[in-house]
Design an enzyme around this catalytic site. Structure first.
Site, PDB file in Angstrom:
ATOM      1  N   HIS A 152       0.687  -1.202  -0.062  1.00 32.69           N
ATOM      2  CA  HIS A 152      -0.062   0.057   0.037  1.00 32.69           C
ATOM      3  C   HIS A 152       0.887   1.115  -0.014  1.00 32.69           C
ATOM      4  O   HIS A 152       2.081   1.288   0.156  1.00 32.69           O
ATOM      5  CB  HIS A 152      -0.591  -0.072   1.215  1.00 32.69           C
ATOM      6  N   HIS A 153       0.405   2.432  -0.295  1.00 34.89           N
ATOM      7  CA  HIS A 153       0.590   3.684   0.139  1.00 34.89           C
ATOM      8  C   HIS A 153      -0.033   4.449   1.087  1.00 34.89           C
ATOM      9  O   HIS A 153      -0.984   5.227   0.717  1.00 34.89           O
ATOM     10  CB  HIS A 153       0.719   4.432  -1.043  1.00 34.89           C
ATOM     11  N   ALA A 154       0.548   4.322   2.141  1.00 33.55           N
ATOM     12  CA  ALA A 154      -0.435   4.789   3.442  1.00 33.55           C
ATOM     13  C   ALA A 154      -0.250   6.513   3.419  1.00 33.55           C
ATOM     14  O   ALA A 154       0.804   7.080   3.462  1.00 33.55           O
ATOM     15  CB  ALA A 154      -0.042   4.244   4.564  1.00 33.55           C
TER      16      ALA A 154
END
Length: 166
Positions: A152-154
């Site tokens: 993911h890319h939080a």
């Protein structure tokens, strides 16, 4: 007596690679039960398939296997905002129309979908990531594996990119 020959940089690297590494492997038996929806590239059942291969090829004998704890809300809010965590706890495919403003605010769309069990899925893989980080920080493992983490890319208040948050 004769002196030992000098050790080449290659031999040093090879020696480091050949040392037995302590591997901590984090797996939760429910992680493969989640589905992001048709057409989405993230397929958590693949994590279950990888686990099956690890068992069937006997790789588990070379590592310590841990079942991650579900991350508590307080731990989630150490990185994510309280309202974002509350939203993830509350939204479901059945009620998401009631959250249209929040869906937009938190960037929940085709790339970051709402699916059944969303929050528990987040608790599982975040627990594995935190468990692995603890093992590394405490010096109890050299390598940690969590197939469900890091996908993911939080951001603090929203999902971004291909997948969700952590």
């Amino acid at each position: 007596g004769a002196e030992d020959p000098p050790i080449s940089p290659f031999s040093l690297r090879l020696g480091l690679v050949m040392q037995k590494k302590r591997v901590a492997y984090f797996y939760h038996d429910q992680v493969g039960n989640y589905h992001y929806g048709p057409g989405h590239p993230m397929k958590p059942h693949r994590i279950r398939m990888a686990h099956s291969l690890i068992l069937n090829y006997g790789l588990y004998k070379k590592m310590e296997i841990y079942r991650p704890d579900l991350v508590e809300d307080e731990m989630m809010t150490m990185f994510h905002s309280d309202d974002y965590v509350h939203f993830l706890q509350s939204v479901t495919p059945d009620n998401m129309n009631d959250y249209s403003r929040e869906l937009q605010r938190y960037n929940m769309d085709v790339d970051c979908p709402v699916f059944d069990g969303l929050y528990k899925f987040c608790q599982i893989y975040t627990g594995a990531s935190i468990g692995g980080a603890r093992k590394l920080m405490q010096g109890n493992a050299d390598i940690c594996i969590n197939w469900s983490g890091g996908l993911h890319h939080a951001k603090k208040i929203r999902g971004v990119g291909l997948l969700l948050h952590q």
